[in-house]
Design a protein around this motif. Structure first.
Motif, PDB file in Angstrom:
ATOM      1  N   PHE A  75      14.271  17.281 -15.436  1.00 40.84           N
ATOM      2  CA  PHE A  75      14.568  15.959 -15.979  1.00 40.84           C
ATOM      3  C   PHE A  75      16.014  15.560 -15.664  1.00 40.84           C
ATOM      4  CE2 PHE A  75      11.100  16.483 -19.374  1.00 40.84           C
ATOM      5  CZ  PHE A  75      10.236  15.660 -18.673  1.00 40.84           C
ATOM      6  N   PHE A  76      16.902  16.546 -15.741  1.00 39.88           N
ATOM      7  CA  PHE A  76      18.318  16.219 -15.524  1.00 39.88           C
ATOM      8  C   PHE A  76      18.559  15.709 -14.111  1.00 39.88           C
ATOM      9  CE2 PHE A  76      22.489  17.418 -13.894  1.00 39.88           C
ATOM     10  CZ  PHE A  76      23.299  16.700 -14.754  1.00 39.88           C
ATOM     11  N   TYR A  77      18.136  16.483 -13.096  1.00 36.43           N
ATOM     12  CA  TYR A  77      18.482  16.053 -11.743  1.00 36.43           C
ATOM     13  C   TYR A  77      17.604  14.909 -11.229  1.00 36.43           C
ATOM     14  CZ  TYR A  77      14.721  19.093  -9.768  1.00 36.43           C
ATOM     15  OH  TYR A  77      13.529  19.683  -9.450  1.00 36.43           O
ATOM     16  N   SER A  78      16.349  14.805 -11.699  1.00 38.31           N
ATOM     17  CA  SER A  78      15.464  13.770 -11.167  1.00 38.31           C
ATOM     18  C   SER A  78      15.520  12.461 -11.955  1.00 38.31           C
ATOM     19  CB  SER A  78      14.021  14.280 -11.136  1.00 38.31           C
ATOM     20  OG  SER A  78      13.523  14.487 -12.448  1.00 38.31           O
ATOM     21  N   ILE A  79      16.101  12.493 -13.150  1.00 37.13           N
ATOM     22  CA  ILE A  79      16.213  11.261 -13.943  1.00 37.13           C
ATOM     23  C   ILE A  79      17.682  10.900 -14.167  1.00 37.13           C
ATOM     24  CG2 ILE A  79      15.740  10.178 -16.175  1.00 37.13           C
ATOM     25  CD1 ILE A  79      13.197  11.811 -16.359  1.00 37.13           C
ATOM     26  N   ILE A  80      18.408  11.760 -14.871  1.00 43.01           N
ATOM     27  CA  ILE A  80      19.796  11.432 -15.238  1.00 43.01           C
ATOM     28  C   ILE A  80      20.701  11.420 -14.011  1.00 43.01           C
ATOM     29  CG2 ILE A  80      21.772  12.128 -16.636  1.00 43.01           C
ATOM     30  CD1 ILE A  80      19.710  13.433 -18.568  1.00 43.01           C
ATOM     31  N   ALA A  81      20.695  12.526 -13.245  1.00 45.88           N
ATOM     32  CA  ALA A  81      21.566  12.607 -12.070  1.00 45.88           C
ATOM     33  C   ALA A  81      21.151  11.595 -11.008  1.00 45.88           C
ATOM     34  CB  ALA A  81      21.544  14.024 -11.493  1.00 45.88           C
ATOM     35  N   VAL A  93      16.935  11.156  -2.926  1.00 46.01           N
ATOM     36  CA  VAL A  93      16.413  12.508  -2.702  1.00 46.01           C
ATOM     37  C   VAL A  93      16.054  13.151  -4.036  1.00 46.01           C
ATOM     38  CG1 VAL A  93      17.026  14.847  -1.985  1.00 46.01           C
ATOM     39  CG2 VAL A  93      17.592  12.927  -0.506  1.00 46.01           C
ATOM     40  N   LEU A  94      16.976  13.072  -4.989  1.00 50.34           N
ATOM     41  CA  LEU A  94      16.731  13.648  -6.309  1.00 50.34           C
ATOM     42  C   LEU A  94      15.568  12.954  -7.001  1.00 50.34           C
ATOM     43  CD1 LEU A  94      20.419  14.082  -7.563  1.00 50.34           C
ATOM     44  CD2 LEU A  94      18.913  15.820  -6.578  1.00 50.34           C
ATOM     45  N   LEU A  95      15.513  11.631  -6.855  1.00 48.45           N
ATOM     46  CA  LEU A  95      14.432  10.867  -7.482  1.00 48.45           C
ATOM     47  C   LEU A  95      13.083  11.258  -6.899  1.00 48.45           C
ATOM     48  CD1 LEU A  95      14.232   8.522  -9.588  1.00 48.45           C
ATOM     49  CD2 LEU A  95      14.087   6.971  -7.637  1.00 48.45           C
ATOM     50  N   GLY A  96      13.063  11.498  -5.590  1.00 50.70           N
ATOM     51  CA  GLY A  96      11.805  11.838  -4.934  1.00 50.70           C
ATOM     52  C   GLY A  96      11.297  13.226  -5.264  1.00 50.70           C
ATOM     53  N   LEU A  97      12.161  14.067  -5.835  1.00 49.93           N
ATOM     54  CA  LEU A  97      11.753  15.426  -6.202  1.00 49.93           C
ATOM     55  C   LEU A  97      11.125  15.492  -7.588  1.00 49.93           C
ATOM     56  CD1 LEU A  97      14.823  17.459  -4.868  1.00 49.93           C
ATOM     57  CD2 LEU A  97      12.564  17.210  -3.810  1.00 49.93           C
ATOM     58  N   ARG A  98      10.981  14.333  -8.227  1.00 53.12           N
ATOM     59  CA  ARG A  98      10.457  14.335  -9.594  1.00 53.12           C
ATOM     60  C   ARG A  98       9.027  14.882  -9.648  1.00 53.12           C
ATOM     61  NH1 ARG A  98      11.255   8.973 -13.048  1.00 53.12           N
ATOM     62  NH2 ARG A  98      13.347   9.487 -12.330  1.00 53.12           N
ATOM     63  N   LYS A  99       8.791  15.702 -10.628  1.00 53.27           N
ATOM     64  CA  LYS A  99       7.463  16.276 -10.848  1.00 53.27           C
ATOM     65  C   LYS A  99       6.728  15.496 -11.938  1.00 53.27           C
ATOM     66  CE  LYS A  99       9.268  20.896  -9.860  1.00 53.27           C
ATOM     67  NZ  LYS A  99       9.470  22.268 -10.394  1.00 53.27           N
ATOM     68  N   ASP A 100       5.471  15.830 -12.126  1.00 51.45           N
ATOM     69  CA  ASP A 100       4.741  15.265 -13.253  1.00 51.45           C
ATOM     70  C   ASP A 100       5.389  15.726 -14.555  1.00 51.45           C
ATOM     71  OD1 ASP A 100       2.955  14.023 -11.589  1.00 51.45           O
ATOM     72  OD2 ASP A 100       1.523  15.693 -11.619  1.00 51.45           O
ATOM     73  N   ILE A 101       5.259  14.921 -15.602  1.00 56.74           N
ATOM     74  CA  ILE A 101       5.887  15.240 -16.883  1.00 56.74           C
ATOM     75  C   ILE A 101       5.444  16.611 -17.394  1.00 56.74           C
ATOM     76  CG2 ILE A 101       6.063  14.557 -19.315  1.00 56.74           C
ATOM     77  CD1 ILE A 101       5.791  11.666 -18.402  1.00 56.74           C
ATOM     78  N   SER A 102       4.167  16.909 -17.237  1.00 53.34           N
ATOM     79  CA  SER A 102       3.639  18.166 -17.771  1.00 53.34           C
ATOM     80  C   SER A 102       4.228  19.383 -17.064  1.00 53.34           C
ATOM     81  CB  SER A 102       2.114  18.176 -17.637  1.00 53.34           C
ATOM     82  OG  SER A 102       1.732  18.042 -16.278  1.00 53.34           O
ATOM     83  N   GLY A 149       0.769  -1.221   0.000  1.00 51.91           N
ATOM     84  CA  GLY A 149       0.000   0.000   0.000  1.00 51.91           C
ATOM     85  C   GLY A 149       0.804   1.277   0.000  1.00 51.91           C
ATOM     86  N   LEU A 150       2.093   1.221  -0.238  1.00 49.91           N
ATOM     87  CA  LEU A 150       2.933   2.411  -0.251  1.00 49.91           C
ATOM     88  C   LEU A 150       3.227   2.815  -1.685  1.00 49.91           C
ATOM     89  CD1 LEU A 150       5.502   1.572   2.572  1.00 49.91           C
ATOM     90  CD2 LEU A 150       3.551   3.118   2.708  1.00 49.91           C
ATOM     91  N   ASP A 151       3.117   4.110  -1.979  1.00 47.55           N
ATOM     92  CA  ASP A 151       3.468   4.540  -3.320  1.00 47.55           C
ATOM     93  C   ASP A 151       4.986   4.676  -3.438  1.00 47.55           C
ATOM     94  OD1 ASP A 151       2.288   7.916  -2.703  1.00 47.55           O
ATOM     95  OD2 ASP A 151       4.178   6.977  -2.158  1.00 47.55           O
ATOM     96  N   ILE A 152       5.451   4.855  -4.658  1.00 51.55           N
ATOM     97  CA  ILE A 152       6.880   4.861  -4.917  1.00 51.55           C
ATOM     98  C   ILE A 152       7.569   6.051  -4.252  1.00 51.55           C
ATOM     99  CG2 ILE A 152       8.571   5.175  -6.773  1.00 51.55           C
ATOM    100  CD1 ILE A 152       7.026   3.194  -8.413  1.00 51.55           C
ATOM    101  N   ARG A 153       6.879   7.183  -4.148  1.00 50.51           N
ATOM    102  CA  ARG A 153       7.482   8.334  -3.481  1.00 50.51           C
ATOM    103  C   ARG A 153       7.756   8.025  -2.002  1.00 50.51           C
ATOM    104  NH1 ARG A 153       7.424  12.896  -6.597  1.00 50.51           N
ATOM    105  NH2 ARG A 153       5.965  12.903  -8.364  1.00 50.51           N
ATOM    106  N   THR A 154       6.806   7.345  -1.352  1.00 51.02           N
ATOM    107  CA  THR A 154       6.994   6.980   0.053  1.00 51.02           C
ATOM    108  C   THR A 154       8.146   6.001   0.201  1.00 51.02           C
ATOM    109  OG1 THR A 154       4.627   7.283   0.461  1.00 51.02           O
ATOM    110  CG2 THR A 154       5.871   6.040   2.095  1.00 51.02           C
ATOM    111  N   LEU A 155       8.195   4.998  -0.688  1.00 53.20           N
ATOM    112  CA  LEU A 155       9.293   4.025  -0.644  1.00 53.20           C
ATOM    113  C   LEU A 155      10.630   4.706  -0.885  1.00 53.20           C
ATOM    114  CD1 LEU A 155       7.621   1.103  -2.627  1.00 53.20           C
ATOM    115  CD2 LEU A 155       8.235   1.090  -0.200  1.00 53.20           C
TER     116      LEU A 155
END
Length: 402
Positions: free
Chosen positions: A71-77, A55-64, A6-12
């Motif tokens: 994209f750079f810090y939340s995906i590539i970095a 931390v960087l992954l958890g800061l990802r926003k919606d694509i729109s 029951g945990l979403d990916i952001r929580t994990l």
């Protein structure tokens, strides 16, 4: 979409970064406290890097809502840092366990370059979450397989069970990422990674497990190493480096009982340096200590692996010879006596010093009730050697008194 339990990916992701920071920091502190385990700090820094990646992954926003820099810090970095953290932790494990894989650095460095290029292409040129997942998991699995192989090549002085468990863990994590690749290839394209299902959620739980398990295993191995080092100190004479009286007693008790049980011969040789007091009085205690060290090293380097040399007290040493009859024991004692007599002890800007030694030999006899009765017989034989003029070998009678 929610993943496991029951945990979403952001929580994990948040839980994973907390584990990484806590245990990474703990390992760095441990390494600084115990300098001999300095390589553990590399593992800790790897975990801290993993936490930063999440931390960087958890800061990802919606694509729109995302920009190129988002994209750079939340995906590539983020993904590159998580990959690099695994490489860093595994290299720390290799250093800690004195293990190595000759081609590891080339493979993992090439993997990082490939991953950055792949993430960049499938983020900016052709947006594809599935392709990024496949590329990341391929690189991650490769590092895990290399680590699993390398850990088994480490120094065998370390506890083998935790090392094998570590190797098995990295192997299983690598196999999971191979499965993740196959699963993703057969899945519908994802628009947003944070909406991934249970398989992708497991990758976060797997990262938490790696942090917990590696930290636990590393402390287990380090503790075992410290315990064995302490045991070695307890058994070793601090001046000469040979075994001490406590170690001699344990060794002789075991070998005496084994000899009695199997009806095997067992011999003891006791020896000391002739006129050692005059050496101290004439040349000083520093030279006296040097004589003791070189004398014990001479004995220890000229016996079999199954034998034992121990400092019994002062200038007296005992050589325990399992499965050795009296005649053979006497021959060993004579060889050692000649080696000592012909040995030159170097002194700075002075004439080399020579010493002689006397030996008493005793073999297990029908009337002996313990190894101490054998030692008493050898000590009596040594006393006789002293009375007869020193620098000689005397063997105790073949039958116990009384």
């Amino acid at each position: 979409m929610k993943g496991l339990i029951g945990l979403d990916i952001r929580t994990l992701s948040f839980v994973t970064l907390m584990f990484s920071f806590i245990f990474g920091g703990g390992l760095v502190i441990f390494a600084r406290k115990y300098q001999k385990f300095g390589s553990i700090a590399t593992i800790g820094y790897g975990f801290l890097a993993m936490g930063l990646g999440y931390v960087l992954l958890g800061l990802r926003k919606d694509i729109s809502e995302s920009t190129a820099i988002d994209f750079f810090y939340s995906i590539i970095a983020a993904n590159s840092l998580i990959y690099f953290s695994l490489v860093m932790s595994c290299r720390g494990l290799f250093r800690f366990l004195h293990a190595s894989v000759p081609w590891e650095k080339r493979i993992t460095t090439a993997g990082l370059g490939f991953l950055v290029a792949l993430l960049s292409y499938f983020t900016y040129r052709e947006f594809s979450v599935n392709a990024r997942i496949i590329g990341f998991s391929c690189c991650y699995a490769l590092v895990c397989f290399v680590t699993a192989y390398g850990l088994l090549r480490g120094d065998r002085r370390f506890a083998r069970l935790p090392v094998k468990l570590l190797s098995l863990t990295f192997l299983n994590v690598g196999l999971f990422h191979v499965y993740r690749v196959a699963w993703t290839l057969d899945s519908s394209p994802l628009k947003e990674f944070m909406d991934g299902g249970s398989v992708h959620a497991i990758t976060f739980l797997e990262s938490q497990f790696i942090v917990l398990f590696v930290a636990f295993m590393v402390i287990w191995i380090a503790t075992d190493s410290l315990e064995r080092e302490l045991q070695e100190i307890i058994r070793t004479d601090p001046l000469t480096g040979v075994r001490n009286r406590r170690a001699l007693e344990r060794f002789c008790e075991r070998e005496f009982l084994r000899a009695m049980r199997n009806q095997n011969p067992f011999s003891l040789v006791i020896c000391d340096i002739d006129h050692f007091k005059s050496v101290n009085d004439t040349y000083g205690h520093q030279i006296g200590d040097q004589v003791l060290i070189e004398f014990s090293n001479l004995l220890d380097s000229n016996i079999r692996d199954s034998d034992l040399v121990a400092r019994y007290g002062g200038e007296e040493f005992v050589v325990a010879l399992p499965e050795t009859e009296a005649k053979q024991a006497r021959a060993i004692a004579e060889k050692l006596r000649h080696l000592v007599m012909n040995y030159q002890i170097a002194r700075p800007a002075e004439t080399p010093l020579s010493v002689t030694s006397s030996f008493g030999v005793a073999c297990l006899r029908p009337g002996d009730t313990s190894w101490s009765t054998m030692l008493k017989a050898a000590d009596d034989a040594l006393y006789t050697a002293k009375q007869q003029g020193r620098n000689r070998v005397v063997t105790a009678p073949a039958v116990a008194a009384g």
